[in-house]
Scaffold this motif. Structure first.
Motif, PDB file in Angstrom:
ATOM      1  N   ASP A  54      -1.164   6.214   3.153  1.00 50.36           N
ATOM      2  CA  ASP A  54      -0.749   4.875   2.723  1.00 50.36           C
ATOM      3  C   ASP A  54      -1.726   4.248   1.728  1.00 50.36           C
ATOM      4  O   ASP A  54      -1.630   3.071   1.415  1.00 50.36           O
ATOM      5  CB  ASP A  54      -0.572   3.953   3.935  1.00 50.36           C
TER       6      ASP A  54
ATOM      7  N   ARG B   1      -2.799  -1.166   2.049  1.00 48.23           N
ATOM      8  CA  ARG B   1      -1.650  -0.274   2.012  1.00 48.23           C
ATOM      9  C   ARG B   1      -0.947  -0.399   0.666  1.00 48.23           C
ATOM     10  O   ARG B   1      -0.721  -1.495   0.196  1.00 48.23           O
ATOM     11  CB  ARG B   1      -0.651  -0.699   3.079  1.00 48.23           C
TER      12      ARG B   1
ATOM     13  N   GLN C 204      -4.916   3.813   2.207  1.00 50.00           N
ATOM     14  CA  GLN C 204      -6.064   3.130   2.822  1.00 50.00           C
ATOM     15  C   GLN C 204      -7.303   4.018   2.879  1.00 50.00           C
ATOM     16  O   GLN C 204      -8.404   3.527   3.070  1.00 50.00           O
ATOM     17  CB  GLN C 204      -5.682   2.645   4.222  1.00 50.00           C
TER      18      GLN C 204
HETATM   19 MG    MG Z   1      -2.795   2.354   7.251  1.00 50.84          MG
END
Ligand code: MG
Ligand code: UDP
Length: 310
Positions: free
Chosen positions: A95, A198, A97
């Motif tokens: 995502d 994200r 991150q």
């Molecule tokens: Mg995440």
């Protein structure tokens, strides 16, 4: 040339697959390591699998595994580790991150001979105060249980082939990846990384799921709660002796009357401690039962990508 397998668990990440594949390819092409990107679709109901199919059609270094249903991130990571063919594996979220820009540094440390390179969160990203506090308690517990500092730990890490093989050989089903790879030892080091935002979608972790995750992981790593039961039992015994002596003395002195409140309180107290203790023991029995059934951790519905050569 050495190969790195990047394992990306994905659950409802339709908006992130292509950008993750793109940014990882860009970063990895600039290193002198060959790579494969291994997406594990953990039972997504959106277009995640279609996106993985597109990415894999465009680049044969992208592979995909689709679970028959959602089995959880832990299962997805292990499926990736079992299917990976590289000389080392990197597990990371897809995502955005876990920044791809940290990979070259991880690979450099790996080439220097480190067998585990852990990503440590520099910041914890955007979180509510309650979440931060709960995470703090959980990490204190789990750090004590595992004997390692787990605050700031994440699943973002590089594992050498040796470590991956050792992990794959462990027979247990319920495992806590972060703590387990620490328990295994090996030559380890860390790199810090800033937690990104994200790129798209939202986190699938509900508060309930997080609590379940915390309890499961504590139970899978430590039997301390069972010892708490013993300690409580001993404390109760002590109280029992004191009250027993008092009661006897009163009886002998002929003043054994009243004391109704004490009896009620003691009953309630002992009753609740017994129930809680039974609950804790029951929980562990349930875990034993689950392990003993020996069900697979996940079921693969479909696979994408080049067949294994050699
Ligand atoms: Mg995440
Ligand atoms: N994930 C997964 N299965 C799940 C939940 C999450 O494979 O049941 C994946 C998800 O796609 C992402 C990673 O695990 O790549 C981290 O999930 P998320 O971003 O929701 O968690 P957070 O970043 O809040 O820890």
């Amino acid at each position: 040339m050495k190969t790195v397998s990047v394992i990306l668990p994905a659950c409802e990440e339709e908006g992130n697959i292509l950008s993750a594949a793109e940014s990882l390819s860009a970063v990895l092409k600039a290193t002198d390591t060959d790579y494969e990107l291994l997406f594990v679709d953990d039972g997504s109901r959106d277009k995640t699998w279609e996106r993985i199919r597109e990415a894999s059609a465009a680049d044969r270094r992208v592979r995909g595994i689709r679970f028959s249903r959602n089995f959880g991130k832990e299962a997805a990571m292990f499926a990736g580790l079992e299917a990976a063919r590289g000389d080392c594996c990197v597990v990371m979220d897809c995502d955005g991150q876990h920044p791809a820009s940290v990979l070259p540094e991880m690979l450099r440390l790996w080439e220097q001979g480190y067998e585990v390179v852990e990503g440590v969160k520099e910041t914890r990203g955007a979180e509510s105060a309650a979440h931060r506090a709960a995470a703090g308690i959980f990490y204190r517990w789990i750090s004590r249980a595992t004997g390692q500092d787990m605050a700031g730990a994440s699943d973002f890490r590089l594992l050498d082939r040796k470590v991956v093989d050792a992990l794959n050989r462990l027979p247990e089903r319920n495992v806590f990846f972060r703590a387990l790879s620490g328990w295994m030892g090996f030559r380890r080091t860390t790199v810090t990384y800033p937690v990104g935002e994200r790129t798209s979608g939202s986190s699938k972790w509900s508060t309930r799921a997080l609590i379940r995750y915390a309890v499961t992981n504590i139970a899978s790593f430590t039997s301390a709660p069972l010892h708490i039961v013993t300690v409580l039992g001993l404390l109760m015994l002590l109280v029992a002796v004191v009250f027993g002596v008092i009661a006897l003395v009163q009886k002998l002195a002929g003043v054994a009357l009243g004391g109704f409140t004490t009896v009620i309180l003691l009953l309630l107290f002992i009753g609740s401690i017994l129930m809680v203790s039974l609950g804790i023991i029951g929980y562990y029995i349930a875990r034993i039962y689950e392990e003993i059934k020996g069900r697979p951790r996940y079921i693969v519905a479909e696979e994408l990508g080049p067949e294994k050569t050699e």
